[in-house]
Design an enzyme around this catalytic site. Structure first.
Site, PDB file in Angstrom:
ATOM      1  N   SER A   1       0.835  -1.210   0.000  1.00 47.05           N
ATOM      2  CA  SER A   1       0.000   0.000   0.000  1.00 47.05           C
ATOM      3  C   SER A   1       0.872   1.264   0.000  1.00 47.05           C
ATOM      4  CB  SER A   1      -0.884  -0.016   1.252  1.00 47.05           C
ATOM      5  OG  SER A   1      -1.625   1.159   1.339  1.00 47.05           O
TER       6      SER A   1
ATOM      7  N   GLY B   1       1.542  11.086   5.703  1.00 49.19           N
ATOM      8  CA  GLY B   1       0.375  11.600   6.427  1.00 49.19           C
ATOM      9  C   GLY B   1      -0.941  11.171   5.806  1.00 49.19           C
ATOM     10  N   LEU B   2      -0.918   9.978   5.177  1.00 51.33           N
ATOM     11  CA  LEU B   2      -2.141   9.397   4.599  1.00 51.33           C
ATOM     12  C   LEU B   2      -2.872  10.357   3.666  1.00 51.33           C
ATOM     13  CD1 LEU B   2      -3.619   7.404   7.630  1.00 51.33           C
ATOM     14  CD2 LEU B   2      -2.525   6.458   5.595  1.00 51.33           C
TER      15      LEU B   2
ATOM     16  N   CYS C   1      -2.772   3.664  13.060  1.00 52.61           N
ATOM     17  CA  CYS C   1      -3.317   5.024  13.126  1.00 52.61           C
ATOM     18  C   CYS C   1      -3.745   5.302  14.559  1.00 52.61           C
ATOM     19  CB  CYS C   1      -4.547   5.160  12.241  1.00 52.61           C
ATOM     20  SG  CYS C   1      -4.246   4.823  10.509  1.00 52.61           S
TER      21      CYS C   1
ATOM     22  N   GLY D   1       7.249  -3.053  -1.318  1.00 48.89           N
ATOM     23  CA  GLY D   1       6.896  -1.638  -1.242  1.00 48.89           C
ATOM     24  C   GLY D   1       7.983  -0.757  -1.797  1.00 48.89           C
TER      25      GLY D   1
HETATM   26  C1  LIG Z   1       5.891   6.186   0.641  1.00 50.10           C
HETATM   27  C2  LIG Z   1       5.180   5.110   1.408  1.00 50.10           C
HETATM   28  C3  LIG Z   1       3.805   5.201   1.584  1.00 50.10           C
HETATM   29  C4  LIG Z   1       3.116   4.197   2.300  1.00 50.10           C
HETATM   30  N1  LIG Z   1       1.769   4.297   2.462  1.00 50.10           N
HETATM   31  C5  LIG Z   1       1.101   3.327   3.127  1.00 50.10           C
HETATM   32  C6  LIG Z   1      -0.312   3.398   3.284  1.00 50.10           C
HETATM   33  O1  LIG Z   1      -0.987   4.319   2.808  1.00 50.10           O
HETATM   34  N2  LIG Z   1      -0.927   2.397   3.985  1.00 50.10           N
HETATM   35  C7  LIG Z   1      -0.238   1.337   4.506  1.00 50.10           C
HETATM   36  O2  LIG Z   1      -0.854   0.451   5.108  1.00 50.10           O
HETATM   37  N3  LIG Z   1       1.105   1.241   4.360  1.00 50.10           N
HETATM   38  C8  LIG Z   1       1.780   2.202   3.685  1.00 50.10           C
HETATM   39  N4  LIG Z   1       3.145   2.098   3.532  1.00 50.10           N
HETATM   40  C9  LIG Z   1       3.870   0.927   4.083  1.00 50.10           C
HETATM   41  C10 LIG Z   1       4.188  -0.119   3.005  1.00 50.10           C
HETATM   42  O3  LIG Z   1       3.004  -0.606   2.388  1.00 50.10           O
HETATM   43  C11 LIG Z   1       4.997  -1.317   3.559  1.00 50.10           C
HETATM   44  O4  LIG Z   1       4.204  -2.035   4.464  1.00 50.10           O
HETATM   45  C12 LIG Z   1       6.272  -0.881   4.288  1.00 50.10           C
HETATM   46  O5  LIG Z   1       6.899   0.189   3.599  1.00 50.10           O
HETATM   47  C13 LIG Z   1       7.294  -2.019   4.436  1.00 50.10           C
HETATM   48  O6  LIG Z   1       7.623  -2.625   3.201  1.00 50.10           O
HETATM   49  P1  LIG Z   1       8.860  -2.141   2.256  1.00 50.10           P
HETATM   50  O7  LIG Z   1      10.103  -2.091   3.114  1.00 50.10           O
HETATM   51  O8  LIG Z   1       8.912  -3.163   1.161  1.00 50.10           O
HETATM   52  O9  LIG Z   1       8.484  -0.783   1.761  1.00 50.10           O
HETATM   53  C14 LIG Z   1       3.850   3.107   2.831  1.00 50.10           C
HETATM   54  C15 LIG Z   1       5.232   3.026   2.647  1.00 50.10           C
HETATM   55  C16 LIG Z   1       5.906   3.998   1.940  1.00 50.10           C
HETATM   56  C17 LIG Z   1       7.390   3.868   1.753  1.00 50.10           C
END
Ligand SMILES: Cc1cc2nc3c(=O)[nH]c(=O)nc-3n(C[C@H](O)[C@H](O)[C@H](O)COP(=O)(O)O)c2cc1C
Length: 322
Positions: free
Chosen positions: A27, A78-79, A136, A271
């Site tokens: 996400s 910040g969503l 959250c 991600g």
């Molecule tokens: C820029 C960015 C935005 C993200 N936005 C969300 C989000 O809106 N909702 C959510 O559940 N996780 C969000 N995440 C978390 C990622 O989905 C993921 O769980 C986390 O980054 C760990 O995986 P990764 O190391 O492969 O990025 C975000 C991560 C990043 C880097």
């Protein structure tokens, strides 16, 4: 005659959701998939998890919102999202006919927020399943993070489960003392699967200007720097739940993904790595097949949780101090 060996099975079930490939796009890191379709065959990935959506529109935090750090990245977006009304009217119809599954993501600041957004989003045919982002703050309990409290986790999962029939993935936070206890509550509350883990809290300071490098002061760390934390979290959660786990945190290569499967994940999510190479997920799917074939496995589930940790049981844990 040389017999052609059967292709190893990579498909995975998350509740009633069957994915052809065990790779999900995290996400907030893959848009809705559309943005990447010129470079990636979306039919070669399992699912896209959409950016989290909230009840009301959110502009997000003041910048800077992203800072690179050794082996990773801090973010404090910040969503930012247009809110559920706009989203349902103008965005969701675009997700129809994706060649992979589409998983909606819900965030909120009260039980009512989660129930409202989850119920309305799950009602749409374009969305195959829901992920609940519980990292959250709950306004009703002095900003305590839902994912950091077993009680709040239980309440929010039960409340959402009551209004959502589609498969429900609950995303856990690593920013807790005992992630296994939270995982148990999510499973008991009716989750079909768990996403493990969301980002790890962090902070970086500009030493010349002597100010935090993120506009929001603190943020969430992602990327390879958090991988060992995430692998441990999957290992600990897998020992106490029976539902499938979507492992994530710093996956960049097939070998990274394999660590998660061996620790107990049934699927993985990518991600941050997508920001440098959006072709990684499709590559991982192909290379997983090769790995399974080389090791004489007919399907991915044969290696899930199969890290050989010897006889060590939870009672034998004596601490990790150096
Ligand atoms: C820029 C960015 C935005 C993200 N936005 C969300 C989000 O809106 N909702 C959510 O559940 N996780 C969000 N995440 C978390 C990622 O989905 C993921 O769980 C986390 O980054 C760990 O995986 P990764 O190391 O492969 O990025 C975000 C991560 C990043 C880097």
């Amino acid at each position: 005659m040389v017999m052609e060996r059967a292709k190893p099975r990579l498909s995975v079930r998350l509740g009633k959701l069957e994915l052809e490939y065990p790779t999900l796009m995290g996400s907030g890191c893959y848009g809705s998939g559309e943005e990447y379709s010129p470079f990636v065959d979306l039919a070669r990935i399992g699912a896209v998890v959409l950016k989290s959506v909230t009840r009301h529109p959110r502009l997000g935090n003041a910048g800077p919102r992203l800072v690179t750090t050794p082996g990773g990245m801090l973010n404090a977006i910040g969503l930012q999202n247009p809110g559920i009304d706009y989203y349902l009217e103008h965005e969701v119809h675009k997700f129809a006919d994706r060649p992979c599954a589409v998983i909606g993501s819900v965030a909120g600041f009260s039980l009512e927020d989660y129930v409202d957004v989850a119920g309305r989003l799950a009602a749409r045919d374009e969305v195959d399943a829901l992920e609940v982002n519980i990292s959250c703050p709950n306004v009703a309990s002095e900003g305590e993070t839902f994912a950091c409290s077993p009680q709040l986790t239980s309440q929010v999962v039960r409340a959402v489960r009551a209004v959502v029939k589609k498969p429900l993935i609950v995303k856990l936070s690593p920013n807790v003392t005992d992630i296994a206890a939270i995982a148990r509550e999510a499973e008991a509350g009716g989750a079909d699967a768990l996403a493990v883990i969301n980002t790890v809290r962090g902070m970086a300071i500009d030493v010349e200007r002597r100010v935090p490098r993120l506009g929001n002061v603190t943020g969430g760390l992602s990327g390879p720097a958090i991988r060992p934390i995430a692998v441990l979290a999957v290992y600990e959660v897998a020992r106490v739940v029976r539902i499938p786990i979507v492992g994530q945190g710093g996956i960049e290569t097939t070998r990274d993904a394999l660590e998660f499967f061996l620790a107990g994940a049934s699927a993985v999510s990518i991600g941050t790595a997508n920001f440098t190479d959006p072709r990684i997920p499709a590559r991982i799917a192909g290379e997983l097949e090769e790995y399974l074939r080389e090791h004489n496995h007919g399907s991915l589930d044969e290696i899930v949780g199969k890290a050989n940790v010897g006889l060590r049981s939870p009672d034998e844990y004596e601490g990790d101090a150096g």
